[in-house]
Design a protein around this motif. Sequence first.
Motif, PDB file in Angstrom:
ATOM      1  N   LEU A  33       0.787  -1.240   0.047  1.00 17.29           N
ATOM      2  CA  LEU A  33      -0.143   0.032   0.073  1.00 17.29           C
ATOM      3  C   LEU A  33       1.062   1.308  -0.046  1.00 17.29           C
ATOM      4  N   GLY A  34       0.415   2.093  -0.875  1.00 17.15           N
ATOM      5  CA  GLY A  34       1.159   3.302  -0.929  1.00 17.15           C
ATOM      6  C   GLY A  34       0.521   4.351  -0.206  1.00 17.15           C
TER       7      GLY A  34
ATOM      8  N   SER B  83      -7.377   8.774  15.592  1.00 11.89           N
ATOM      9  CA  SER B  83      -7.551   7.236  15.056  1.00 11.89           C
ATOM     10  C   SER B  83      -8.416   7.101  14.127  1.00 11.89           C
ATOM     11  N   TRP B  84      -9.578   8.233  14.123  1.00 14.84           N
ATOM     12  CA  TRP B  84     -10.557   8.016  13.338  1.00 14.84           C
ATOM     13  C   TRP B  84     -10.292   8.858  11.765  1.00 14.84           C
ATOM     14  N   HIS B  85      -9.073   9.106  11.549  1.00 11.43           N
ATOM     15  CA  HIS B  85      -8.603   9.773  10.568  1.00 11.43           C
ATOM     16  C   HIS B  85      -7.596   8.788   9.841  1.00 11.43           C
ATOM     17  N   LEU B  86      -7.390   7.634  10.431  1.00 11.49           N
ATOM     18  CA  LEU B  86      -6.376   6.701   9.828  1.00 11.49           C
ATOM     19  C   LEU B  86      -7.122   5.909   8.680  1.00 11.49           C
ATOM     20  N   THR B  87      -6.212   6.048   7.702  1.00 10.88           N
ATOM     21  CA  THR B  87      -6.677   5.151   6.389  1.00 10.88           C
ATOM     22  C   THR B  87      -6.392   3.579   6.534  1.00 10.88           C
ATOM     23  N   VAL B  88      -5.318   3.143   7.371  1.00  6.55           N
ATOM     24  CA  VAL B  88      -4.768   1.935   7.608  1.00  6.55           C
ATOM     25  C   VAL B  88      -4.595   2.028   8.995  1.00  6.55           C
TER      26      VAL B  88
ATOM     27  N   ASP C  85       4.364   1.701  13.895  1.00  5.70           N
ATOM     28  CA  ASP C  85       3.447   0.607  14.347  1.00  5.70           C
ATOM     29  C   ASP C  85       2.730   0.188  13.009  1.00  5.70           C
ATOM     30  N   GLY C  86       2.609   0.937  11.846  1.00  5.35           N
ATOM     31  CA  GLY C  86       1.884   0.780  10.649  1.00  5.35           C
ATOM     32  C   GLY C  86       0.851   1.567  10.375  1.00  5.35           C
ATOM     33  N   ASN C  87       0.433   2.451  11.492  1.00  3.01           N
ATOM     34  CA  ASN C  87      -0.764   3.368  11.297  1.00  3.01           C
ATOM     35  C   ASN C  87      -0.369   4.230  10.220  1.00  3.01           C
ATOM     36  N   ALA C  88      -1.461   4.479   9.382  1.00  2.00           N
ATOM     37  CA  ALA C  88      -1.137   5.297   7.965  1.00  2.00           C
ATOM     38  C   ALA C  88      -2.242   6.007   7.499  1.00  2.00           C
TER      39      ALA C  88
END
Lengths: 257, 296
Positions: free
Chosen positions: B162-163, B209-214, B170-173
């Motif tokens: 994923l780009g 957290s509500w704005h995370l795509t990933v 932690d991988g949050n993106a």
Amino acid sequence: MALKEPNPVQMMVIEAARHIRDGEIANVGMRLPLLAFALAKMTHAPHALGFFDAGIVRSLPVQKAFVTMCDAENVRGSVWCTDMMDLMNLMQRGKVDVGVLGGAEVDGFGNLNTSYIGPADAPRVKLPGSGGACDIAMLSRRTVIMMAHDKRRLVSRVQYITSLGYGHDGRERERLHIGGGPEVLVTDRATFTFHNDEHRAALHSIHPGFTLSEVTDRTGWEIIPHGAVPLQTKLPSDTEWSALGRLDPDGFWTGGG
Amino acid sequence: MSKVLSLADAIHEYITPHCSVFIGAAHEALIPFAAVYEIIRQGTQHLTFCAPISDIASDLLVGAGLVDCIHAAWSGNVSGGLGHNLRRAAEHGVPHAVEMVDYSNYAMALALQAAAMGVPFLPTRSLNGSDLIRSRAGFEPFMWHGQPLVAVPALQPDVVILGVQKADADGNATIDGPVGMTHESLMAARHVVVLCEELVAKGHLGQESWHLTVPGFLVDAVVAVPYAFHPSPCLGYYGRDTAFFQQYHRESRDPQEFRQWLQDWVYVDGHADYLRRLGKDRLTHVKSEEGVMSWP
């Protein structure tokens, strides 16, 4: 400003844009269809809403040319960036009025091929494929097709239907119990409509600078006139000219400049 | 524990022979070219390559002889038109034959969504009346109380790359701009590798957290390299390098020249060397391109 003669590609873009009506939701493919939508927004259809497969909804017209729908210029000023699935789902529910499509080949029933020339398993030419075109052809309420006018492109029967027009006999949509289908085919020489009972492409108007035989010679199916005599396609207005000039100032897309 | 890996380590660990890899979820933007180049450098063969569009990524991998099978809605060169390597493979079996599994954009998203839901298929009104119905994807027309529909079989990639613009260790993106089928591919894949333009401090993204795509807990590895998506655009960082795509189109026309192109741009000393070869002027130019938005 005196009306100057457009080059054939400019005329095709301007004429296709005229078939996107104000207030409509349009699903737009790539390249010239994308340019036609932008042009409609800047001229007669300021309230049209554009759906772009990558997940972009636009209301504002773009201010300059862009190469792909994901370029910043198309994202800037968009009303929503979301999942592609949302826009496809809305289209499947009948919310999209018009789809604008191009392709490599079209036939007299408005079927489009952008997949393979020759057999799919041993193609003579492997074309890029559907992208969203197959979905737009099936799920939007009507389509506008744009195509360079060439005998290799306007063929009697496409070898592969990527995007359904009216099928190989004009009846496929009836069999599938679906409406929609091509409204017009706009080439760089002429405009065809599909209003008749058989849904066959009928010659509606010829673009300025071309004769009937210059259209007939380059068409792979028998020319059926829409009326008694084909009309001449309306020359670009000042508004259309200046909008196209802003969208494609260097002639990257239309070869104008 | 940090999930950050080097580009080479992440590709080595997650892209293995015979695996299926999904890239280009955000269509023409954020295509993970740095990862595509690294796959070619590592020479990982017998890949099943899944991508809705992915611009020249499929053409590159096919030309390098690494792909047995392509699941795609569109494959070519967005600015140039047809893909020369794809044509050579489909028309002449050069460098070897590739199995083409054709989708439409909607069909591909539905196939991923079916896998994400853990069901064997999802129905659609698309595809009927198109020759795509005979694709190797195995679309199946059926009637539901008098309504003609088509079953789209689930597609579960082994790995999705994923780009994204920003990620933490932690991988949050998060992604700025259109996302295409990012969500469906994230939810469908067995493993998730995040390729980010900018690695941000831990806690920075997770606070909202509500704005995370990933969400980080779904991610296996995070890779951060600058210009990770060049020549495709990365909203807020740089624009599309259209001249690069056009140059590729010219120089991939002939197989000999294509091999030279790989020597010049891919078989180099890693991603840093790729950027050195692009040069400061070119990178400054794509950053300063008028069309690039400066994103907060």
